[in-house]
Design a protein around this motif. Sequence first.
Motif, PDB file in Angstrom:
ATOM      1  N   ARG A  85       0.829  -1.213   0.000  1.00 36.68           N
ATOM      2  CA  ARG A  85       0.000   0.000   0.000  1.00 36.68           C
ATOM      3  C   ARG A  85       0.860   1.258   0.000  1.00 36.68           C
ATOM      4  O   ARG A  85       0.438   2.323  -0.478  1.00 36.68           O
ATOM      5  CB  ARG A  85      -0.948  -0.006   1.187  1.00 36.68           C
ATOM      6  N   GLU A  86       2.069   1.162   0.586  1.00 35.20           N
ATOM      7  CA  GLU A  86       2.955   2.333   0.656  1.00 35.20           C
ATOM      8  C   GLU A  86       3.433   2.788  -0.716  1.00 35.20           C
ATOM      9  O   GLU A  86       3.985   3.886  -0.853  1.00 35.20           O
ATOM     10  CB  GLU A  86       4.167   2.014   1.544  1.00 35.20           C
ATOM     11  N   GLU A  87       3.225   1.957  -1.733  1.00 34.53           N
ATOM     12  CA  GLU A  87       3.644   2.307  -3.092  1.00 34.53           C
ATOM     13  C   GLU A  87       2.592   3.106  -3.840  1.00 34.53           C
ATOM     14  O   GLU A  87       2.833   3.535  -4.975  1.00 34.53           O
ATOM     15  CB  GLU A  87       3.951   1.019  -3.871  1.00 34.53           C
ATOM     16  N   VAL A  88       1.430   3.328  -3.221  1.00 33.41           N
ATOM     17  CA  VAL A  88       0.328   4.053  -3.861  1.00 33.41           C
ATOM     18  C   VAL A  88       0.329   5.492  -3.379  1.00 33.41           C
ATOM     19  O   VAL A  88       0.134   5.763  -2.190  1.00 33.41           O
ATOM     20  CB  VAL A  88      -1.025   3.388  -3.545  1.00 33.41           C
ATOM     21  N   ILE A  89       0.545   6.409  -4.308  1.00 34.71           N
ATOM     22  CA  ILE A  89       0.612   7.838  -3.990  1.00 34.71           C
ATOM     23  C   ILE A  89      -0.619   8.526  -4.551  1.00 34.71           C
ATOM     24  O   ILE A  89      -0.945   8.374  -5.743  1.00 34.71           O
ATOM     25  CB  ILE A  89       1.882   8.466  -4.608  1.00 34.71           C
ATOM     26  N   TRP A  90      -1.292   9.300  -3.720  1.00 33.39           N
ATOM     27  CA  TRP A  90      -2.433  10.081  -4.219  1.00 33.39           C
ATOM     28  C   TRP A  90      -1.927  11.271  -5.024  1.00 33.39           C
ATOM     29  O   TRP A  90      -0.964  11.942  -4.634  1.00 33.39           O
ATOM     30  CB  TRP A  90      -3.292  10.599  -3.057  1.00 33.39           C
ATOM     31  N   THR A  91      -2.581  11.537  -6.146  1.00 36.97           N
ATOM     32  CA  THR A  91      -2.230  12.674  -7.000  1.00 36.97           C
ATOM     33  C   THR A  91      -3.518  13.378  -7.416  1.00 36.97           C
ATOM     34  O   THR A  91      -4.618  12.944  -7.086  1.00 36.97           O
ATOM     35  CB  THR A  91      -1.494  12.209  -8.273  1.00 36.97           C
ATOM     36  N   THR A  92      -3.380  14.443  -8.169  1.00 38.08           N
ATOM     37  CA  THR A  92      -4.559  15.102  -8.735  1.00 38.08           C
ATOM     38  C   THR A  92      -5.035  14.404 -10.003  1.00 38.08           C
ATOM     39  O   THR A  92      -6.080  14.737 -10.542  1.00 38.08           O
ATOM     40  CB  THR A  92      -4.266  16.572  -9.063  1.00 38.08           C
ATOM     41  N   GLY A  93      -4.245  13.442 -10.501  1.00 38.69           N
ATOM     42  CA  GLY A  93      -4.602  12.729 -11.716  1.00 38.69           C
ATOM     43  C   GLY A  93      -3.352  12.219 -12.405  1.00 38.69           C
ATOM     44  O   GLY A  93      -2.224  12.380 -11.909  1.00 38.69           O
ATOM     45  N   THR A  94      -3.544  11.622 -13.568  1.00 36.92           N
ATOM     46  CA  THR A  94      -2.418  11.042 -14.309  1.00 36.92           C
ATOM     47  C   THR A  94      -1.331  12.075 -14.584  1.00 36.92           C
ATOM     48  O   THR A  94      -0.135  11.787 -14.463  1.00 36.92           O
ATOM     49  CB  THR A  94      -2.912  10.452 -15.641  1.00 36.92           C
ATOM     50  N   THR A  95      -1.737  13.277 -14.954  1.00 35.53           N
ATOM     51  CA  THR A  95      -0.761  14.315 -15.304  1.00 35.53           C
ATOM     52  C   THR A  95       0.177  14.613 -14.148  1.00 35.53           C
ATOM     53  O   THR A  95       1.400  14.691 -14.329  1.00 35.53           O
ATOM     54  CB  THR A  95      -1.479  15.596 -15.755  1.00 35.53           C
ATOM     55  N   GLU A  96      -0.364  14.774 -12.953  1.00 34.74           N
ATOM     56  CA  GLU A  96       0.517  15.052 -11.817  1.00 34.74           C
ATOM     57  C   GLU A  96       1.402  13.853 -11.508  1.00 34.74           C
ATOM     58  O   GLU A  96       2.591  14.006 -11.191  1.00 34.74           O
ATOM     59  CB  GLU A  96      -0.274  15.432 -10.570  1.00 34.74           C
ATOM     60  N   GLY A  97       0.847  12.652 -11.625  1.00 35.21           N
ATOM     61  CA  GLY A  97       1.654  11.469 -11.381  1.00 35.21           C
ATOM     62  C   GLY A  97       2.856  11.410 -12.297  1.00 35.21           C
ATOM     63  O   GLY A  97       3.988  11.119 -11.866  1.00 35.21           O
ATOM     64  N   ILE A  98       2.631  11.677 -13.573  1.00 35.04           N
ATOM     65  CA  ILE A  98       3.730  11.667 -14.538  1.00 35.04           C
ATOM     66  C   ILE A  98       4.722  12.783 -14.233  1.00 35.04           C
ATOM     67  O   ILE A  98       5.942  12.601 -14.344  1.00 35.04           O
ATOM     68  CB  ILE A  98       3.176  11.790 -15.967  1.00 35.04           C
TER      69      ILE A  98
END
Length: 405
Positions: A85-98
């Motif tokens: 679970r520690e590998e899952v980061i919340w973002t605003t969406g795909t764009t922020e994740g990238i």
Amino acid sequence: MSFDVAAIREQFPILKREIDGNPLIYLDNAATTQKPQCVIDALVEYYTTCNSNVHRGAHRLADEATRHFEAARDIVKDFINAPKREEVIWTTGTTEGINIVANGLAALLSAGDEVIATGMEHHANLVTWQQACKASGATLKTVPVLESGELDLDAYQALLSAHTKFVAFPHVSNALGTVNPIKEMTAKAKQFGALVLVDGAQGAAHRKIDVQEIGCDFYAFSGHKIYGPMGIGALWGKESVLAEWPVWRTGGEMISTVTLQDATWNVLPYRFEAGTPNVGDAIAMGEAIRWLSALDREAVEAHEKALLDHATALAEQFEGLTIIGKARDKAGVLSFVMDHGHPADIGFLLDRQGIAVRTGDHCAQPLMARFNVPGTARVSFSIYNTLEEVDALFAALKKVRSMLA
């Protein structure tokens, strides 16, 4: 397999809308999906019962909000089969994740290093690597797209070398619907020791995701394309990579210790989650994934394939219409141009008949240039669309063509 599209449609209140006296036919799902009532209810429930900041509160509301927020992270973990679970980061969406990945990559690359993307990228998975290469002196190379709308895998193999440090590609093309062989492409990149990111914005709603089976290092996707809210998404990354990855945003939550002169970073996943998180939308995204996961995914995929197959057959018979992108493996996207009328005119006239489609370059200008078109009209299907809606679309297109001829 069991799938009842009428029962599914009853769960989406917006589908009862009318547009200019016509029943809404919503075919813009690649841009965003509509939301089932359970997702709407989850968002309302959070704001009416336990609205609070998470993790640091010493009161009941904060405890409840934290519990629901972290439970949603567990739902995402299971959805993509992440090891931790520690590998899952919340973002605003795909764009922020990238962007989280790209900004860290810029600090790790140097002159002589190479990054590979493809010619079918959404701008969010291309401009990011352009900027990372400009900042570091690395070189960006791109995999060409064949006339079929598929990636040239022979060219991809030829681009890989000992200089390749990072590879990025989409799970599914947002503009063409092409489903890429991401497991095979990842394996080829790993032969050269490269890190791999998969842009899953379009893939998450249409294909089951198993990041361990894919073998990639990063997978990013958005909540609003899988029946959840806008403004929320997730980035998964291997713990071994994320633990050493340079941070992008700094502030509260992502720190461990702070003095007036220095700071140290928190543990995963919080070291990448600076500031107050989007708690309500994360909870609602978790509910959307729970709802989707409870369905027979094979039946859902078969239903969406039937929609695309029917639409493709009608398109191939339609005078003056040219399909852009005829990959052998496609998700529910039909992108096309017509001999009469700009795509924007087609979209406007369809809207007047209650049919919502997307027109333009779909944030994929290099791909449009590859096919020598200014843009396309894009029809994208989802779980709640019907064969009758496909028929209605092509009846409406006949009217559009007669008006524009």
